[in-house]
Every structure is written in C-alpha cells, then in structure tokens.
Design a protein around this motif. Sequence first.
Motif, PDB file in Angstrom:
ATOM      1  N   ARG A 135      16.080  51.136  96.239  1.00 12.27           N
ATOM      2  CA  ARG A 135      16.694  52.352  95.694  1.00 12.27           C
ATOM      3  C   ARG A 135      16.353  52.513  94.210  1.00 12.27           C
ATOM      4  O   ARG A 135      16.100  51.532  93.505  1.00 12.27           O
ATOM      5  CB  ARG A 135      18.221  52.296  95.830  1.00 12.27           C
ATOM      6  N   GLU A 136      16.420  53.761  93.736  1.00 13.31           N
ATOM      7  CA  GLU A 136      16.283  54.016  92.301  1.00 13.31           C
ATOM      8  C   GLU A 136      17.625  53.736  91.626  1.00 13.31           C
ATOM      9  O   GLU A 136      18.658  54.252  92.079  1.00 13.31           O
ATOM     10  CB  GLU A 136      15.871  55.465  92.054  1.00 13.31           C
ATOM     11  N   PRO A 137      17.647  52.959  90.560  1.00 12.28           N
ATOM     12  CA  PRO A 137      18.912  52.637  89.891  1.00 12.28           C
ATOM     13  C   PRO A 137      19.694  53.871  89.446  1.00 12.28           C
ATOM     14  O   PRO A 137      20.930  53.851  89.409  1.00 12.28           O
ATOM     15  CB  PRO A 137      18.477  51.796  88.685  1.00 12.28           C
ATOM     16  N   THR A 138      18.989  54.956  89.123  1.00 11.35           N
ATOM     17  CA  THR A 138      19.629  56.180  88.614  1.00 11.35           C
ATOM     18  C   THR A 138      20.692  56.708  89.559  1.00 11.35           C
ATOM     19  O   THR A 138      21.695  57.283  89.129  1.00 11.35           O
ATOM     20  CB  THR A 138      18.572  57.276  88.378  1.00 11.35           C
ATOM     21  N   TYR A 139      20.491  56.520  90.861  1.00  5.20           N
ATOM     22  CA  TYR A 139      21.375  57.132  91.850  1.00  5.20           C
ATOM     23  C   TYR A 139      22.500  56.200  92.323  1.00  5.20           C
ATOM     24  O   TYR A 139      23.221  56.534  93.259  1.00  5.20           O
ATOM     25  CB  TYR A 139      20.553  57.609  93.056  1.00  5.20           C
ATOM     26  N   LEU A 140      22.661  55.083  91.670  1.00  6.70           N
ATOM     27  CA  LEU A 140      23.732  54.158  92.028  1.00  6.70           C
ATOM     28  C   LEU A 140      25.024  54.532  91.313  1.00  6.70           C
ATOM     29  O   LEU A 140      25.013  55.208  90.284  1.00  6.70           O
ATOM     30  CB  LEU A 140      23.334  52.730  91.648  1.00  6.70           C
ATOM     31  N   SER A 141      26.146  54.048  91.836  1.00 11.06           N
ATOM     32  CA  SER A 141      27.426  54.237  91.154  1.00 11.06           C
ATOM     33  C   SER A 141      27.484  53.330  89.932  1.00 11.06           C
ATOM     34  O   SER A 141      26.652  52.420  89.771  1.00 11.06           O
ATOM     35  CB  SER A 141      28.579  53.905  92.097  1.00 11.06           C
ATOM     36  N   GLY A 142      28.479  53.543  89.080  1.00 11.86           N
ATOM     37  CA  GLY A 142      28.609  52.721  87.876  1.00 11.86           C
ATOM     38  C   GLY A 142      28.760  51.250  88.197  1.00 11.86           C
ATOM     39  O   GLY A 142      28.117  50.386  87.581  1.00 11.86           O
ATOM     40  N   GLY A 143      29.612  50.929  89.184  1.00 10.18           N
ATOM     41  CA  GLY A 143      29.807  49.532  89.556  1.00 10.18           C
ATOM     42  C   GLY A 143      28.554  48.918  90.138  1.00 10.18           C
ATOM     43  O   GLY A 143      28.237  47.756  89.872  1.00 10.18           O
TER      44      GLY A 143
END
Length: 280
Positions: A135-143
């Motif tokens: 996955r691209e880190p940009t689209y992850l939640s804060g946690g």
Amino acid sequence: MDNIIEVKNVSYQYPNSDYKALDNLSLTIRKGEWVAIIGHNGSGKSTLAKLLNYLLVPDTGELIVDKQPVIEENMWTVRNKVGMVFQNPENQFVGATVADDVAFGLENRGISRQKMLEIIPMALKEVHMEAFADREPTYLSGGQKQRVALAGIIAVAPKIIILDEATAMLDPKGRKEVIAAILKLKARLGDELTVLSITHDIDEAADADRIIVINDGQVVDEGRPAEIFSAGPKLLELGLDVPFAEQLKSALNNLGISVPSKYLDEEGMINWLWQLNSKM
C-alpha cells in the motif's frame, strides 16, 4: 542494571530565545527500562530527544548513549543505537510503498536485498501491518502510519526507541494501536530494548516503569507511575493532565466521601467503587 543513557548538566538555548529549553539537566536511564518523560508543551522534553540523537548539540554538558559520548565523531554510531518515532509520521516516509519505507533504513546500513526480504515482513508483522506491505503510506490512517514508522525502526533493531510525542496527533484508537505494538515488542525483547517515551499523554506514561517530570528544562520529580499520578494537584499546577481515576477521587473527596490515599488505576477505582456501593 547499567545506565544506557546519561545526561549530565546539559543546557540548551534555541537561537533568538530568551530562555533555556534545558537548564543544567541531569538524568539517567537504565538499560531495559521504559521511561516516560512528561511535561507541558515547551518544557524541554522534545529538545532532550533531539539532543540524544545529535539532531541538536548542547551548549554545555554531556550526553552518553550506550557508553558512547554523543558528539559529532560518534554521530552515526549513536544513531544506529537510537531509533526515533516522531509526532508526524508523514515526515519520516520516503518510500512509495509501506515495504519500501521499511526498507529505507536497511538500505542505508548496506543490508543485502535477500536479508531485507526476510526482515521487512517480520518487522511489519510485529506491528500487524504485514497485509499493507504494497500500500501507499499516504492512504493509511494515522495509527497505521505511525505503526509503519515504528516497523521501520524495528527493522534496524536499535537498542533504544525514543517516542517523541509519537501518539500526540492520533485518535484514541490510533494511540492504543501504537502503544500495544510497543508493549508487544518490549515484552518480547525485555532488557534488550530500552524505551524512552516523550509525551504529555498520561495514558501513555502509565505504561512506563518510571516517569520523569520536566518543567522549564529541569527535572522536578520522578518515580513510578503510581507515585507520580497520586500527586494530582501538583501535576495540574505543571499544566499536565491527571488520570481519570485520580480526577474522580478528587471529586468524591470534595463531596465528603473518604477515598483511598494510594493511587488507583481505572480498574482499581471500579473495584473500590463496587466495594463502597456494597457497604451503602
């Protein structure tokens, strides 16, 4: 147990500032400890974290990490021993995917690709992010982002992890995810890992073995969480929160109800309330 961090009479003043961020500060951290350093914003705790990793240089005093003086000649040796997770994980991301990001620190250390392919999945599994490797880190939640940042630190296996307000920008779920990952890692590595948590989050500090309270660049108190939290009014005077159970005890005391003098966490408070209710 040997000291793994020693801070001796350290002072630091930012350019154009009228006061010292750290003022003749001294403290020690033992190998294998989990220590929380708490203080209000501007108290100097994050300055200390940056000094320990040679991101800042003290005006006076000495810092020693794992028997190495924190000076320019030892900068990379010290940084290999200390992994830092900052407040905003996006500032640490450099890879196009989660796996690429975890690989970055390994590449900098000259680890072979074959070895990296073994380490990266293990590091991501440690923080329950193995399913997000592509996955691209940009689209992850804060946690999730903060757990990826932590995986990058785990991959290079430092002796010390510094959490510099690492949960400050997260929602309650994200905070629990990150702290759970650290607790799991600490339980597995034991005394081989030292954790330094720079925070004003009381719940995060509650998991520590010891708490050091900093105010205006100086140590003003230290002790086990129960000892520090039991001094509720003193924490409030320093601009810090007080655990909910201590707040409730204070409110009940103001109503004329005799409350235990010792510190109780939320579970202990619930048990005491049940006992109190059964006597009424």
